[in-house]
Design a protein around this motif. Structure first.
Motif, PDB file in Angstrom:
ATOM      1  N   GLY A   1       0.412  -0.963   0.081  1.00 30.37           N
ATOM      2  CA  GLY A   1      -0.008   0.401   0.265  1.00 30.37           C
ATOM      3  C   GLY A   1       0.970   1.604  -0.213  1.00 30.37           C
ATOM      4  O   GLY A   1       0.618   1.987  -0.467  1.00 30.37           O
ATOM      5  N   TYR A   2       1.845   1.638   0.525  1.00 22.20           N
ATOM      6  CA  TYR A   2       2.907   2.724   0.548  1.00 22.20           C
ATOM      7  C   TYR A   2       3.565   2.653  -1.022  1.00 22.20           C
ATOM      8  O   TYR A   2       3.251   3.651  -1.382  1.00 22.20           O
ATOM      9  CB  TYR A   2       4.123   2.087   1.616  1.00 22.20           C
ATOM     10  CG  TYR A   2       3.366   1.760   2.812  1.00 22.20           C
ATOM     11  CD1 TYR A   2       3.323   2.326   3.785  1.00 22.20           C
ATOM     12  CD2 TYR A   2       4.266   0.424   3.611  1.00 22.20           C
ATOM     13  CE1 TYR A   2       2.691   2.443   5.372  1.00 22.20           C
ATOM     14  CE2 TYR A   2       3.812   0.624   4.643  1.00 22.20           C
ATOM     15  CZ  TYR A   2       3.607   0.654   5.792  1.00 22.20           C
ATOM     16  OH  TYR A   2       2.675   0.426   6.507  1.00 22.20           O
ATOM     17  N   THR A   3       3.959   1.765  -1.928  1.00 22.98           N
ATOM     18  CA  THR A   3       3.939   2.046  -2.757  1.00 22.98           C
ATOM     19  C   THR A   3       3.358   2.613  -3.922  1.00 22.98           C
ATOM     20  O   THR A   3       3.628   3.494  -4.755  1.00 22.98           O
ATOM     21  CB  THR A   3       4.992   1.144  -3.529  1.00 22.98           C
ATOM     22  OG1 THR A   3       4.085  -0.571  -3.475  1.00 22.98           O
ATOM     23  CG2 THR A   3       5.906   0.490  -2.852  1.00 22.98           C
ATOM     24  N   GLU A   4       2.057   2.369  -3.714  1.00 26.77           N
ATOM     25  CA  GLU A   4       0.568   3.017  -4.578  1.00 26.77           C
ATOM     26  C   GLU A   4       0.384   4.226  -3.741  1.00 26.77           C
ATOM     27  O   GLU A   4       0.438   4.463  -4.826  1.00 26.77           O
ATOM     28  CB  GLU A   4      -0.565   2.115  -3.800  1.00 26.77           C
ATOM     29  CG  GLU A   4      -0.421   0.400  -4.472  1.00 26.77           C
ATOM     30  CD  GLU A   4      -0.178   0.287  -5.751  1.00 26.77           C
ATOM     31  OE1 GLU A   4      -0.617   1.032  -6.765  1.00 26.77           O
ATOM     32  OE2 GLU A   4      -0.066  -0.368  -6.001  1.00 26.77           O
ATOM     33  N   LEU A   5       1.110   4.527  -2.500  1.00 30.33           N
ATOM     34  CA  LEU A   5       0.173   6.091  -2.480  1.00 30.33           C
ATOM     35  C   LEU A   5       1.499   6.872  -3.120  1.00 30.33           C
ATOM     36  O   LEU A   5       1.447   7.670  -3.381  1.00 30.33           O
ATOM     37  CB  LEU A   5       1.049   6.071  -0.645  1.00 30.33           C
ATOM     38  CG  LEU A   5      -0.369   5.811   0.500  1.00 30.33           C
ATOM     39  CD1 LEU A   5      -0.241   5.839   1.323  1.00 30.33           C
ATOM     40  CD2 LEU A   5      -1.974   6.936  -0.606  1.00 30.33           C
ATOM     41  N   ILE A   6       2.959   6.808  -2.693  1.00 29.58           N
ATOM     42  CA  ILE A   6       4.638   6.988  -3.314  1.00 29.58           C
ATOM     43  C   ILE A   6       3.965   7.488  -4.978  1.00 29.58           C
ATOM     44  O   ILE A   6       4.200   8.268  -5.356  1.00 29.58           O
ATOM     45  CB  ILE A   6       5.169   6.009  -2.846  1.00 29.58           C
ATOM     46  CG1 ILE A   6       5.581   6.116  -1.001  1.00 29.58           C
ATOM     47  CG2 ILE A   6       6.710   7.032  -3.613  1.00 29.58           C
ATOM     48  CD1 ILE A   6       6.498   5.043  -0.667  1.00 29.58           C
TER      49      ILE A   6
END
Length: 246
Positions: free
Chosen positions: A191-196
């Protein structure tokens, strides 16, 4: 502070995570290998050689082993003697930072800037960050029935990006940070990479990884339009890394 060819003053942005200081309650770092021998002295030497008073130093977590505010103060005071404006993000070992309000009360009077799901501007660059956490699809993830730290930190990172967007002007550089890596330990998206990838900071910095095999897998360089950099102190041989000049 350097000057461009047009005579304009430039601000340098440096980064190093995982300083793992322990002046308040000494800890033997050699248990983690020879790369940690005399690490405070090596870090200080490199820092003073490279960094000037007007530079900005980004520290994405694991600043200290301290368990309390009283024990972290010698570590913070040691950092204040090194040049540069310092911006901190909490790491998983920063137990002194159990409360954002208490951590700010201790560190901000000493000149530190703390980020925990928010953003600020220094030297014309927008900075934002949150600690992060292991994602549920990480092989090392262990579910905690009492606290969903992954979701908490995902929301904090989203809050940080939203705060940054509110401050950011068109084409203004944005450096985002977390302590934990944004991909899993075996390279899966989270989910972090999606936000980034959605908010597209100029750089995304992280630490936490301390083994050769982890360094080989860690995302580095350009990925989906964002420049990623692992800045763990042992990975950088205790030498702060230059991120950008503005």
């Amino acid at each position: 502070m350097a000057r461009s060819r047009y005579g304009v003053l430039l601000t340098k942005f440096w980064a190093i995570a995982d300083t793992h200081l322990s002046f308040g309650k000494p800890r033997d770092m050699l248990r983690f290998g020879e790369k940690w021998m005399n690490h405070e002295a090596r870090l200080a030497d490199a820092w003073r050689r490279l960094i000037h008073a007007d530079d900005v130093v980004l520290l994405p977590g694991d600043i200290s082993w301290a368990q309390s505010i009283s024990h972290v103060l010698p570590d913070l005071q040691w950092l204040t003697m090194l040049p540069g404006k310092k911006v901190l993000v909490r790491g998983n070992h920063d137990h002194w930072w159990d409360s954002g309000a208490k951590a700010r009360h201790a560190a901000e009077p000493l000149g530190f800037h703390l980020l925990e799901g928010d953003a600020l501007i220094i030297g014309g660059v927008v900075l934002c960050g949150a600690m992060g956490h292991l994602a549920p699809n990480d092989p090392y993830y262990r579910k905690d029935e009492k606290k969903d730290r992954y979701t908490r930190e995902l929301l904090r990172l989203e809050s940080a990006f939203k705060a940054a967007e509110a401050l950011r002007q068109p084409n203004q550089p944005l450096i985002a940070m977390s302590h934990y890596p944004p991909l899993t330990s075996d390279g899966q998206r989270t989910g972090y990479t999606e936000l980034i990838s959605h908010y597209k900071p100029t750089y995304f910095l992280y630490g936490h990884l301390h083994h050769d095999k982890e360094w080989e897998i860690a995302v580095q360089g350009e990925f989906e339009g964002v420049h990623y950099a692992l800045v763990a102190a042992d990975y950088l041989a205790m030498t702060p890394r230059l991120i950008m000049e503005v």
